[in-house]
Motif scaffolding. Structure first.
Motif, PDB file in Angstrom:
ATOM      1  N   HIS A 123       0.934  -1.610   0.080  1.00 46.55           N
ATOM      2  CA  HIS A 123       0.076  -0.193   0.353  1.00 46.55           C
ATOM      3  C   HIS A 123       0.642   0.794  -0.185  1.00 46.55           C
ATOM      4  O   HIS A 123       1.615   1.239   0.476  1.00 46.55           O
ATOM      5  N   ASP A 124       0.395   2.075  -0.219  1.00 49.34           N
ATOM      6  CA  ASP A 124       0.875   3.746  -0.831  1.00 49.34           C
ATOM      7  C   ASP A 124       1.643   4.051   0.901  1.00 49.34           C
ATOM      8  O   ASP A 124       2.624   4.886   1.230  1.00 49.34           O
ATOM      9  N   VAL A 179      -3.975   1.512   5.735  1.00 47.32           N
ATOM     10  CA  VAL A 179      -4.438  -0.106   4.942  1.00 47.32           C
ATOM     11  C   VAL A 179      -5.747  -0.071   5.797  1.00 47.32           C
ATOM     12  O   VAL A 179      -7.093   0.505   4.038  1.00 47.32           O
ATOM     13  N   GLU A 190      -8.315   3.158   3.949  1.00 43.33           N
ATOM     14  CA  GLU A 190      -8.039   3.647   2.841  1.00 43.33           C
ATOM     15  C   GLU A 190      -9.274   2.317   2.317  1.00 43.33           C
ATOM     16  O   GLU A 190      -9.238   2.373   1.069  1.00 43.33           O
ATOM     17  N   GLN A 191      -8.561   1.030   3.025  1.00 43.58           N
ATOM     18  CA  GLN A 191      -9.417  -0.664   2.383  1.00 43.58           C
ATOM     19  C   GLN A 191     -10.251  -1.268   3.444  1.00 43.58           C
ATOM     20  O   GLN A 191      -9.562  -2.295   4.141  1.00 43.58           O
ATOM     21  N   SER A 242     -10.397  -4.575   3.136  1.00 42.94           N
ATOM     22  CA  SER A 242      -9.117  -5.676   3.100  1.00 42.94           C
ATOM     23  C   SER A 242      -8.579  -6.563   3.778  1.00 42.94           C
ATOM     24  O   SER A 242      -9.956  -7.093   5.677  1.00 42.94           O
ATOM     25  N   THR A 262      -6.145  -6.806  -3.910  1.00 37.58           N
ATOM     26  CA  THR A 262      -4.992  -5.219  -3.438  1.00 37.58           C
ATOM     27  C   THR A 262      -4.428  -5.757  -5.211  1.00 37.58           C
ATOM     28  O   THR A 262      -3.626  -6.192  -5.576  1.00 37.58           O
ATOM     29  N   LYS A 294       1.496  -3.978  -8.217  1.00 42.41           N
ATOM     30  CA  LYS A 294       2.540  -2.564  -7.309  1.00 42.41           C
ATOM     31  C   LYS A 294       2.978  -2.802  -9.400  1.00 42.41           C
ATOM     32  O   LYS A 294       3.626  -4.085  -9.513  1.00 42.41           O
TER      33      LYS A 294
END
Length: 833
Positions: A560-561, A565, A568-569, A572, A794, A797
């Protein structure tokens, strides 16, 4: 203490599952080693030659001469069939036998055809054959190249480093030095031409069945090495204990093996027949010498008789005195026969007394002795003597068997002496009777005229000589017949032959097997060593074995950025893991906690194990549930929280503790509903002392009044003591362990403090767990396919994304350093209280 010992014991256990996981992960190494190993085995197999095993079968029997009885035979049975079988086996494996065969076949001459991978034994595969002169010295163990030019000519060539070289005299069996032309040498010759070089003497003949041209190499090998090589022929009885011998020999050249076995059998056949004819041959030699003497006497008597007849005036003297002469001649012949027998006994007695080797005694039948006892005893004596002679080659002189044989020989000699004495007495009695009869006849003859007496004497001498000559001729014919009728006790049942049987490559399969084993052993060894040397924690089960501290949850791995987590998610798997952790924490709180607030401290062994990540997401999960939550950054040495919330770390805990700011001034909004932040602030020079102040405790007590949950992000417990001071104000403590990052030895600190009860109400959190490489564990993570529709996927990347994140991290690091530099170490507001 017992629990501590148990933990230490568990920490030394070998993790089989981890070993298997590493082994599976090294599949590429297994494949690489297997390919390399099999390739090398294939390469090595190109150097492996084909071995052949050639066999033959012979029989050892007691083939007695059928034309003669025991009393007439001139041979003896040397110990029977069993002894002959043992002798034959020993002879086949003896050095002298191997020498005989190697000399016949000149097996020390090596024929070589150079190949791509190895040299080939080209015996009987060349268009020529080499016959060396064994009376001359030859070049030894140095190659001579033979180039066949055409059907008539060939060229010899060699390269010599010096003017002399090693040589060998194959006749005298001794090394010598030979003269050679120094440098490169070559010379042409004709096939069949006698070659007389200083270093090579012999003839090279063209073989009729092979008309090939090309290059070959000959080399005269080590003589004794060649003999010892063929001395190792295998000989066994088939079946065991029988008189059938199976011969076998293994080597690289099938024809060479065939020739050796067949020639070896022929040599044994010839040798056994020579032994069997030994007495017949010696008898013939004795008779021949006697015949020469008798022939000369017969000629002399015949000449004397003819001369007397020519000069005498007697008429028909023979007819007138035939009766006297015939009787007297008969008695004289009997007398001579008795004297021969007596002479034999005398010589035999003298031989037995003077000699110790009785293998050359002549058979009694040669002189007409037909007594069965004396012939039997002499035969037994010769047999025992022969047996003793054979055992001298294999046993020590003081071996007990020699004493037993000597006693048997001495006993036989005593019996033979007694027989000689009795037989001599009888013969002397017979001789006395015959002498009296001869005297009677001679007295009657003396009454005749002198001329008639002289004639009768000459005639009688002639008849006696004639009779003796005829007897010796008859004996010689008998001996020749015995010799001709004798057959060898060795019979070749199956000679060695090329029946098209294939050979075997001894090591070809072994090389592939070794390559396979190496291909397996190297990855297994590497995995074993890596497992032994691996000091990191990889699985929750391993963590449970290594520490008595309870494991409260497992958090998975997710790209993740930032660390937000859960926010933002929220769907998950990571978010679910923290929800499970939130539920588990309810069982750890002190129900009598003041104000109903819960304070949770998050720490770890070292930096990088995910304390900040855990703190942020745990606080976020409390805030999302509607609880007033505060995230406090108490890691005054290495602050991190500000970066994820994009807030400047200009004011925080460090400012409050040095009374440079009020509590309301340091509380920041996170941008997430119900979640506030207190950053660590500028890095002070004395963080431990600030944490230990009463103002830090007062700060936490004030915050309890305003928030339901307070999450404390503290420094690593394994590096500094700050966390121990903070733990006094926490209702629960989370000790973060990261998969593949935290070392096993790092748990010694938390284990020690837990067992000593210095750190209460603490639990372990296993972070960054990747269930794709490990085992599923639960705790809300690792749902696999069952999580489809419940958890957010996810996104993978890209390389560009990873590069962007690294640049951002570098930028944040430089900004953090700038902030640190903005507060000097000698700032009076941050001095130690």
């Amino acid at each position: 203490m017992e629990e501590e010992k148990e933990v230490n014991a568990l920490s030394g256990m070998f993790d089989v599952k981890q070993f298997l996981q590493k082994l599976i992960g090294l599949w590429w190494l297994f494949l690489l080693c297997l390919v390399i190993g099999l390739s090398y085995a294939y390469y090595k197999n190109q150097f492996i030659q084909t071995y052949y095993n050639i066999g033959a079968m012979i029989s050892i029997k007691d083939n007695t001469n059928p034309l003669f009885t025991n009393n007439q035979s001139l041979t003896f049975n040397w110990g029977g069939t069993t002894d002959k079988v043992t002798t034959a086996i020993t002879q086949f494996k003896s050095r002298s036998h191997a020498e005989n065969v190697v000399d016949r076949l000149q097996y020390y001459v090596g024929y070589i055809k150079e190949g791509d991978y190895f040299n080939i034994d080209a015996y009987k595969k060349t268009p020529f054959f080499v016959y060396i002169d064994t009376t001359q010295a030859q070049l030894y163990q140095q190659p001579i190249r033979i180039t066949v030019l055409d059907q008539e000519r060939f060229e010899l060539s060699a390269n010599f480093a010096a003017a002399t070289a090693s040589g060998f005299d194959y006749g005298a069996k001794e090394p010598v030095r030979v003269q050679v032309p120094q440098g490169a040498w070559k010379q042409q010759f004709q096939f069949g031409e006698s070659i007389a070089l200083p270093f090579f003497k012999g003839t090279i003949e063209r073989t009729a069945e092979n008309t090939a041209t090309g290059e070959w190499v000959i080399r005269l090998e080590n003589y004794w090495g060649t003999v010892m090589k063929y001395k190792g022929i295998s000989v066994s009885q088939q079946p065991d204990g029988s008189s059938i011998l199976a011969l076998s020999l293994e080597g690289l050249n099938k024809q060479r093996l065939i020739d050796y076995i067949n020639t070896s059998s022929e040599v044994l056949v010839t040798e056994e027949l020579r032994k069997k004819n030994k007495f017949a041959v010696s008898t013939i030699a004795y008779i021949d010498s006697s015949l020469q003497t008798q022939s000369a006497l017969l000629k002399e008597s015949e000449s004397e008789l003819e001369s007397f007849r020519d000069n005498s005036q007697l008429i028909d003297v023979s007819a007138q005195n035939a009766g006297f002469n015939e009787k007297l001649t008969s008695f004289e012949i009997q007398k001579r026969d008795l004297l021969n027998r007596l002479n034999y006994y005398e010589n035999l007695e003298s031989y037995l007394k003077r000699r110790s080797d009785y293998t050359s005694i002549q058979a009694p039948s040669v002189v007409g002795i037909s007594e069965g006892s004396i012939g039997e005893y002499v035969g037994s004596l010769v047999q025992l003597s022969e047996e003793r002679k054979r055992k001298e080659f294999t046993l020590k002189p003081d071996a007990p068997v020699f004493r037993e044989l000597d006693r048997s020989i001495d006993a036989l000699k005593v019996v033979i002496y007694e027989n000689i004495t009795s037989s001599t007495a009888l013969l002397n009695n017979e001789l006395g009777v015959i002498n009296r009869e001869i005297n009677k006849l001679e007295s009657q003859i003396k009454r005749l005229p002198k001329e008639q007496q002289e004639f009768l004497k000459i005639q009688r001498q002639f008849d006696i000589t004639q009779q003796a000559y005829n007897v010796f001729q008859a004996k010689r014919a008998e001996a020749e017949l015995v010799k001709a009728a004798n057959v060898s006790d060795v019979y070749i049942i199956d000679e060695a032959k090329d029946t098209g049987q294939g050979g075997s490559s001894k090591d070809s399969n072994i090389n592939y097997l070794i390559a396979l084993l190496i291909g397996i052993a190297i990855p297994v060894t590497v995995a074993f060593i890596l497992t032994l040397l691996d000091t990191f924690i990889h699985t929750p089960k391993e963590l449970e074995k290594l520490s008595p501290v309870p494991l409260i949850g497992v958090v998975g791995q997710m790209k993740h950025d930032n660390n937000l987590v859960v926010y933002e998610q929220p769907r998950s798997a990571i978010a679910e893991s923290f929800r499970g952790l939130r539920s588990s924490l309810h069982f750890m709180y002190n129900p009598e906690s003041q104000y109903g607030s819960r304070t949770i401290m998050v720490t770890s062994s070292v930096s990088g194990e995910g304390k900040t990540f855990t703190s942020i997401n745990l606080a976020t999960i409390f805030a999302l549930s509607g609880k007033r939550t505060l995230l406090v950054g108490l890691d005054l040495r290495k602050p991190k929280i500000f970066d994820d919330f994009n807030i400047e770390n200009t004011i925080g805990v460090s400012n409050y503790l040095v009374k440079d700011a009020t509590l309301n001034e340091i509380i920041k909004s996170s941008g997430i509903e119900n979640l506030d932040l207190i950053l660590s602030g500028p890095v002070p020079p004395n963080p431990s002392e600030l944490i230990m102040t009463a103002r830090a405790g007062d700060m936490l007590e004030e915050l309890r009044k305003a928030y339901d949950y307070i999450v404390l992000d503290t420094p690593p417990l394994g590096l500094v003591s700050d966390a121990m001071e903070i733990s006094k104000h926490a209702d629960a403590s989370l000790y973060v362990v990261r998969q593949g990052y935290t070392k096993k030895g790092m748990l010694d600190i938390i284990n020690d403090k837990y067992l000593k009860e210095e750190l209460g109400n603490v639990s372990l959190l296993f972070n960054y767990f990747d269930d794709r490489a490990r085992y599923g564990y639960g705790y809300g993570y690792g749902y696999g396919a069952y999580g489809n529709g419940y958890h957010e996927n996810t996104p993978s990347k890209t390389a560009a994304y990873r590069l962007k994140k690294q640049i951002k991290k570098l930028f944040s690091l430089s900004r953090s350093k700038a902030t640190k530099k903005s507060i000097p170490d000698n700032d009076p507001g941050l001095k130690r209280n």
